[in-house]
Scaffold this motif. Structure first.
Motif, mmCIF file in Angstrom:
data_model
loop_
_atom_site.group_PDB
_atom_site.id
_atom_site.type_symbol
_atom_site.label_atom_id
_atom_site.label_comp_id
_atom_site.label_asym_id
_atom_site.label_seq_id
_atom_site.Cartn_x
_atom_site.Cartn_y
_atom_site.Cartn_z
ATOM 1 N N GLY A 33 33.477 -3.834 3.577
ATOM 2 C CA GLY A 33 33.909 -5.221 3.768
ATOM 3 C C GLY A 33 33.556 -6.090 2.575
ATOM 4 N N ALA A 34 32.349 -5.889 2.015
ATOM 5 C CA ALA A 34 31.911 -6.667 0.857
ATOM 6 C C ALA A 34 32.786 -6.364 -0.351
ATOM 7 N N ALA A 35 33.086 -5.091 -0.557
ATOM 8 C CA ALA A 35 33.921 -4.694 -1.696
ATOM 9 C C ALA A 35 35.304 -5.329 -1.597
ATOM 10 N N GLN A 71 32.034 -16.676 11.015
ATOM 11 C CA GLN A 71 33.073 -16.574 12.037
ATOM 12 C C GLN A 71 32.900 -15.274 12.817
ATOM 13 N N ASN A 72 33.314 -15.312 14.051
ATOM 14 C CA ASN A 72 33.260 -14.131 14.905
ATOM 15 C C ASN A 72 34.198 -13.051 14.361
ATOM 16 N N ALA A 73 33.677 -11.825 14.213
ATOM 17 C CA ALA A 73 34.463 -10.727 13.641
ATOM 18 C C ALA A 73 35.733 -10.452 14.442
ATOM 19 N N ALA A 113 36.545 -8.315 8.403
ATOM 20 C CA ALA A 113 36.220 -9.230 9.504
ATOM 21 C C ALA A 113 34.741 -9.124 9.843
ATOM 22 N N ASN A 114 34.225 -7.905 9.852
ATOM 23 C CA ASN A 114 32.823 -7.665 10.120
ATOM 24 C C ASN A 114 31.951 -8.284 9.012
ATOM 25 N N TYR A 115 32.380 -8.111 7.764
ATOM 26 C CA TYR A 115 31.600 -8.631 6.644
ATOM 27 C C TYR A 115 31.480 -10.145 6.697
#
Length: 120
Positions: A33-35, A71-73, A113-115
């Motif tokens: 997610g970060a990438a 924000q909520n994933a 979304a998770n990130y």
């Protein structure tokens, strides 16, 4: 809603100054997610999310890019899927997000979304 323009501006200012609750990110998806958030996916033409939404996810209010941090994933995932499917096609930057989301895989949507849910 029965609220005047000033009342709506006062409400927006109030909420803008509140601490954002941070959701718990899934550690298994953070790296991917970060990438994606920071660098996009050059192979599929996905731009870095940080380019418009800022490296910290604070958005760019004058440009119409909303805050994503905290924000909520599940919400972010739902919105990206709505852009990808063409169900969310309104707003000043909808065309941009529909184009971006069309290039995202299900796994990329879940990871980014998770990130952002833990971004701060």
């Amino acid at each position: 809603s029965g609220k005047s323009e000033q009342e709506l501006q006062d409400l927006a200012a109030y909420f803008d100054n509140q601490e954002m609750p941070l959701s718990q990110a899934n550690p298994d998806l953070i790296e991917q997610g970060a990438a994606l958030y920071r660098g996009g996916n050059m192979a599929s033409g996905v731009p870095a999310c940080a380019g418009c939404h800022s490296p910290q996810g604070k958005g760019n209010e004058p440009g119409g890019y909303p805050r994503l941090s905290g924000q909520n994933a599940e919400y972010i995932s739902k919105q990206l899927n709505a852009y990808r499917g063409g169900e969310r096609a309104t707003g000043s930057n909808a065309a941009i997000m529909m184009d971006v989301a069309a290039k995202l895989t299900d796994a990329e949507i879940e990871a980014v979304a998770n990130y952002v849910s833990g971004l701060h």
